[in-house]
Write an enzyme that holds these catalytic residues in place. Structure first.
Site, PDB file in Angstrom:
ATOM      1  N   LYS A 182       1.047  -1.285   0.144  1.00  0.00           N
ATOM      2  CA  LYS A 182      -0.198  -0.010   0.005  1.00  0.00           C
ATOM      3  C   LYS A 182       0.784   1.481   0.108  1.00  0.00           C
ATOM      4  O   LYS A 182       1.925   1.311   0.155  1.00  0.00           O
ATOM      5  CB  LYS A 182      -1.044   0.239   0.753  1.00  0.00           C
ATOM      6  CG  LYS A 182       0.117  -0.367   2.242  1.00  0.00           C
ATOM      7  CD  LYS A 182       0.425   1.407   3.104  1.00  0.00           C
ATOM      8  CE  LYS A 182      -1.138   1.850   2.949  1.00  0.00           C
ATOM      9  NZ  LYS A 182      -0.406   4.025   3.527  1.00  0.00           N
ATOM     10  N   THR A 193      10.012   1.720   1.552  1.00  0.00           N
ATOM     11  CA  THR A 193       8.673   1.823   1.403  1.00  0.00           C
ATOM     12  C   THR A 193       7.816   1.810   1.919  1.00  0.00           C
ATOM     13  O   THR A 193       6.807   0.219   1.857  1.00  0.00           O
ATOM     14  CB  THR A 193       8.643   2.570  -0.236  1.00  0.00           C
ATOM     15  OG1 THR A 193       7.511   3.713   0.017  1.00  0.00           O
ATOM     16  CG2 THR A 193       7.884   0.660  -0.877  1.00  0.00           C
TER      17      THR A 193
END
Lengths: 408, 408
Positions: A182, A193
């Site tokens: 996500k 990330t």
């Protein structure tokens, strides 16, 4: 939040089950929404784990928990909360993490350090323990769910559920790798990330898995940016259950090690690109390749300077062939560059060479390229062999609308 | 271009004439607009000059010309073109600069190296020599103009004309300092910013003037950002005609040197803030102070990380007290910071301390502060004595609208 599906979205892929991995979801109601927001994944005993985590100096307690637990190399469960990042919440945030880990460990009969946690959402509000406990209890009792349901449950401002799949042959066995991820805004991973989870049935020692994940990260998550803002919660975890039955991978010389590393890199690359495709407000996917730099590192920094430039990103949003802004972004990067050797390409069209527009430059093919969904920008510095490719999206009114009133 | 006046605009100040300085304007028609776009300023013989220029690796030929001419320390004229930056235009751009300097030198009977040039506008299109020659000839023949007319003529996406004034007593004489500046987007000065011109009747040796300007730059132009994008043309020039009659300033120990340096720093500070007040799409002026850092340099970098964060800037645009984004921007800055010592203030309200929201945090006064035009954010890292203040503006739909279709 944004509800319109990104025009760059891809369909959810068909994913195989990974033996030894069982996802479940539940409603913790971290926000006033009627959707599942707690994901609970159990992992068979013996599962190896590796991870890359945000380098932010203000990490969430979940990130700190994972960093510590990764040292032990084994995992039995993953708990993901969506709607509240629990970052910057002091002792109450730490207590919430410890509580979730302890409850899960008791349920599974494992150590709390076998439980990995990640949370995503607003910063500065402690994760409410009553809601997370109730959500977790509901997840314990839930039926196993699909990968798609799990991918949907970890979303926040995302407009589509994101997953990727690949496989490799290791030690004569076909191993499967599946990932869900996500992320949409606050994307400028610093070695990791947002939240992404990779599951494989391959057998691999934690040290090998960690090295392979770190390598894959360098050409995937570390090469994307939506807005240049690095999250306090960035987390990528890889779990290897070993249920495929191959001889456990221990080092790069093992049979199948190269194939596994390549497959993992491919999977991470797919996942990273999905995040950019769902960049907040994104209408176009932009690939930026810099070559001819003094080093790969220098090429990466220049590519990121272009990818993070609001003027470059708004020009692409406006389908405006304003390549001078690429010159600007090269010039400001603080890396070796010589104006009069610089060459710039948009799509297949060379627009500038040797420090000025090419002779007889025709903007028509560039304008046509800019009308598409996938934009390519190439820069050749003419200095050396350094090379890098990064991906970003355009900067549109959608980004402003989403972020000027995120919490309401 | 944007036509609505920035809500942060200040009225044009009353400016004194500076003896020895005569501005004129003309229409070169660099764009299809009906306005003056060429500014021509003559300077009395003996005028000292100093300058700070962009550190971009892709500077315009005007910047290169000024860098070379600054070594001689004397100026007789300034020519400013608006609507075309002439950057990244190779030999044709260089020829355009040499031609303008030669024509001006012939008109004034001086050396071409006494002529300073600056251009601002689109990158990558050579300055059309026929238009610049015609514009220059018209300027030679024009009547002297007001400061306000000159400040209007150097504008591009600016929505208001910008100038500042101050004075100092040096060697028993009152000296006047006047500055005009333009700039609205592509503002992240790297040792200089956009186009700004300071005129004083003080007498000063070029070396002294250069040192004083460099010092003033460190706390003014180097402390502002609109969008994190550094121009290829950033230029600040200071001209001292000496007509006030003071004994020329040669070093910091001279009588009045401190007063002059303080006045110049004040003027540059005023000019820099005017640029932020006209930041593209700006609705709010944001002052960010970081203290308690390990060094002033570290404080500056953290302050700039906050000032350049699109998530912080969109939150301010949305009047959203989302202080967690400040935590994020501190965390990503790559500078020493400890989450659990961090304190954050919005306006006069402490919102977080020791790594979490203050006990009993009431958002009401913060929300009220955010409804104003001038926003203050304070960060205390609790590590040392390092301190810095920077200024930026919010990130709004206006920025996207202006920049997604800049060239049309």
């Amino acid at each position: 939040m944004s509800t319109e599906r990104s025009p760059l979205a891809l369909p959810f892929p068909e994913l195989p089950a990974i033996a030894g991995v069982t996802p479940r979801i539940a409603r913790a109601r971290y926000k006033t929404w009627d959707r599942c927001d707690l994901t609970f994944v159990t992992l068979d005993p013996g599962t190896a784990v590796a991870g890359v985590l945000t380098q932010s100096r203000c990490p969430s307690p979940e990130v700190e928990w994972c960093r510590k637990a990764l040292g032990l190399g084994r995992a039995r469960a993953l708990v993901v909360n969506a709607g509240n990042s629990n970052a910057f919440t002091g002792d109450r945030g730490r207590a919430a993490v410890e509580n979730l880990a302890a409850k899960t460990a008791r349920h599974l009969g494992c150590d709390p350090s076998d439980v990995f946690l990640a949370s995503t959402g607003v910063i500065g509000v402690p994760l409410p323990i009553d809601k997370s406990e109730a959500g977790l209890a509901a997840a314990f009792a839930a039926e196993p769910c699909s990968w798609e349901a799990a991918a949907e449950t970890i979303m926040t401002t995302d407009t589509f559920a994101k997953a990727a799949v690949t496989r490799a042959v290791v030690d004569g066995r076909t191993v499967n790798l599946v990932g869900i991820i996500k992320g949409s805004g606050m994307i400028a991973p610093d070695m990791a990330t947002m939240l992404g989870f990779v599951f494989t049935d391959a057998a691999a020692e934690p040290e090998f898995l960690q090295a392979a994940l770190a390598e894959a990260n360098r050409t995937s998550f570390s090469c994307i940016t939506v807005d240049g803002d690095t999250s306090t919660s960035d987390t990528i975890l890889a779990f290897a259950t070993g249920t495929a039955g191959n001889a456990p991978l221990t080092g790069d010389d093992d049979a199948g090690a190269d194939a596994f590393r390549a497959a993992l890199a491919d999977l991470c690359h797919q996942l990273a690109l999905l995040v950019v495709r769902d960049g907040e407000g994104a209408q176009k996917l932009i690939e930026i390749t810099v070559e001819g730099a003094e080093s790969d590192r220098s090429a990466h920094r220049i590519a990121m300077s272009i990818a993070n430039s609001p003027l470059v990103k708004t020009a692409i949003a406006g389908e405006d062939a304003n390549w001078g802004r690429v010159v600007m972004a090269v010039g400001k990067a603080g890396e070796p560059a010589e104006r009069d050797r610089l060459a710039i390409r948009f799509g297949a069209t060379q627009v500038a060479r040797n420090g000025l527009a090419v002779s007889g430059y025709d903007e028509a093919p560039v304008a046509a390229h800019l009308k598409g969904r996938e934009i390519a920008i190439g820069v050749d510095l003419g200095l050396g062999d350094g090379r890098a490719t990064v991906w970003t999206c355009d900067l549109t009114h959608g980004y402003i609308s989403i972020n000027a009133d995120y919490r309401s």
